[in-house]
Design a protein around this motif. Structure first.
Motif, PDB file in Angstrom:
ATOM      1  N   GLU A 171     -22.954   6.585 -27.739  1.00  0.00           N
ATOM      2  CA  GLU A 171     -21.978   7.654 -27.954  1.00  0.00           C
ATOM      3  C   GLU A 171     -21.338   8.095 -26.641  1.00  0.00           C
ATOM      4  O   GLU A 171     -20.118   8.255 -26.544  1.00  0.00           O
ATOM      5  CB  GLU A 171     -22.643   8.850 -28.641  1.00  0.00           C
ATOM      6  CG  GLU A 171     -21.660   9.971 -28.971  1.00  0.00           C
ATOM      7  CD  GLU A 171     -22.317  11.134 -29.695  1.00  0.00           C
ATOM      8  OE1 GLU A 171     -21.653  12.172 -29.848  1.00  0.00           O
ATOM      9  OE2 GLU A 171     -23.484  11.012 -30.121  1.00  0.00           O
ATOM     10  N   THR A 172     -22.175   8.256 -25.620  1.00  0.00           N
ATOM     11  CA  THR A 172     -21.654   8.674 -24.314  1.00  0.00           C
ATOM     12  C   THR A 172     -20.783   7.573 -23.708  1.00  0.00           C
ATOM     13  O   THR A 172     -19.772   7.859 -23.066  1.00  0.00           O
ATOM     14  CB  THR A 172     -22.820   9.019 -23.362  1.00  0.00           C
ATOM     15  OG1 THR A 172     -23.657  10.000 -23.977  1.00  0.00           O
ATOM     16  CG2 THR A 172     -22.301   9.561 -22.038  1.00  0.00           C
ATOM     17  N   SER A 173     -21.171   6.328 -23.920  1.00  0.00           N
ATOM     18  CA  SER A 173     -20.381   5.211 -23.401  1.00  0.00           C
ATOM     19  C   SER A 173     -18.964   5.242 -23.950  1.00  0.00           C
ATOM     20  O   SER A 173     -17.991   5.012 -23.220  1.00  0.00           O
ATOM     21  CB  SER A 173     -21.043   3.879 -23.767  1.00  0.00           C
ATOM     22  OG  SER A 173     -22.301   3.756 -23.127  1.00  0.00           O
ATOM     23  N   TRP A 174     -18.832   5.540 -25.242  1.00  0.00           N
ATOM     24  CA  TRP A 174     -17.495   5.604 -25.844  1.00  0.00           C
ATOM     25  C   TRP A 174     -16.695   6.771 -25.292  1.00  0.00           C
ATOM     26  O   TRP A 174     -15.478   6.676 -25.115  1.00  0.00           O
ATOM     27  CB  TRP A 174     -17.592   5.670 -27.366  1.00  0.00           C
ATOM     28  CG  TRP A 174     -17.964   4.349 -27.964  1.00  0.00           C
ATOM     29  CD1 TRP A 174     -19.135   4.005 -28.563  1.00  0.00           C
ATOM     30  CD2 TRP A 174     -17.158   3.164 -27.971  1.00  0.00           C
ATOM     31  NE1 TRP A 174     -19.120   2.689 -28.949  1.00  0.00           N
ATOM     32  CE2 TRP A 174     -17.921   2.145 -28.609  1.00  0.00           C
ATOM     33  CE3 TRP A 174     -15.878   2.857 -27.516  1.00  0.00           C
ATOM     34  CZ2 TRP A 174     -17.438   0.853 -28.790  1.00  0.00           C
ATOM     35  CZ3 TRP A 174     -15.396   1.564 -27.702  1.00  0.00           C
ATOM     36  CH2 TRP A 174     -16.161   0.589 -28.325  1.00  0.00           C
ATOM     37  N   GLU A 175     -17.364   7.883 -24.990  1.00  0.00           N
ATOM     38  CA  GLU A 175     -16.669   9.016 -24.365  1.00  0.00           C
ATOM     39  C   GLU A 175     -16.110   8.603 -23.003  1.00  0.00           C
ATOM     40  O   GLU A 175     -14.977   8.942 -22.649  1.00  0.00           O
ATOM     41  CB  GLU A 175     -17.620  10.200 -24.199  1.00  0.00           C
ATOM     42  CG  GLU A 175     -18.041  10.853 -25.508  1.00  0.00           C
ATOM     43  CD  GLU A 175     -19.098  11.920 -25.308  1.00  0.00           C
ATOM     44  OE1 GLU A 175     -19.485  12.163 -24.142  1.00  0.00           O
ATOM     45  OE2 GLU A 175     -19.546  12.515 -26.308  1.00  0.00           O
TER      46      GLU A 175
END
Length: 228
Positions: A171-175
């Protein structure tokens, strides 16, 4: 624009990291650099900000051959290049604001502009409300966003990211990737070394694949092409 012409890199231990690399990357491109460990990806991107120099061949940034730059000239090259590392490389005792401001302080920018620019980029990466926090008070994703803010504070023409999502949850990677896309949409060239198959395959950009120090594939809107 970045050009490499017949670039070889052989280290003192005899390891050949780059073996005749020829490539042109235009302003505004978004490029993934992929390949197995030991393929030469890190050496390839280090050439672009003069962390490494070729054993043979030439590297040009906007028409300037950077391999022959004098030591005192290198900081001027790096003003147009933002670099983001997997391990963030933040100053642990300085606040978020101070970590980002440091990139302008070293080039002796005036304090009024520093404050304006720092708050602007912190807002861009969604961390304006944490300007006074120190890195230990932040999540891994927030620390990476601080590193991105520091890299873009001087409005560089080129941003180089070495495995920027490697230590982050999906999730953080996509942010983080949404931030990179926003930066790229403003005309900044992004070059990102990555092992993330999902990101490469879903956010289709130019893919440069390396193996044994050579570029074996260069595709626009390419795919990762290796087993996860």
């Amino acid at each position: 624009m970045i050009e490499m012409k017949e670039v070889f890199k052989v280290y003192k231990n005899g390891v050949t990291a780059l073996n005749g690399v020829d490539v042109t990357i235009n302003q505004g491109d978004f490029v993934y650099v992929v390949g197995p460990s030991g393929a030469g990806k890190t050496s390839f991107i280090k050439m672009m900000y003069r962390e490494e120099v070729p054993s043979r061949g030439n590297v040009y940034i906007n028409g300037v051959e950077i391999g022959g730059l004098k030591k005192k000239e290198i900081p001027y090259l790096r003003r147009d290049v933002g670099v983001i590392f997997q391990d963030f490389k933040l100053l642990p005792r300085k606040s978020v604001y101070e970590n980002v401001a440091f990139a302008l302080e070293v080039i002796e920018e005036n304090s009024k502009k520093i404050r304006r620019q720092v708050m602007k980029v912190l807002e861009q990466v969604g961390l304006k409300h944490k300007a006074r926090f120190i890195p230990a008070q932040l999540s891994g994703g927030e620390q990476q966003r601080v590193a991105i803010a520091r890299a873009i504070i001087n409005n560089p023409k080129l941003v180089i990211a070495d495995e920027p999502t490697g230590n982050l949850d999906p999730e953080t990677s996509w942010e983080i990737m949404r931030i990179f896309e926003d930066i790229n949409s403003k005309g900044t060239t992004i070059i990102m070394a990555t092992h993330s198959q999902d990101i490469v395959n879903q956010l289709k950009k130019r893919v440069i694949a390396m193996e044994k120090g050579q570029i074996v594939r260069d595709e626009h809107r390419g795919e990762y092409g290796y087993e996860a």
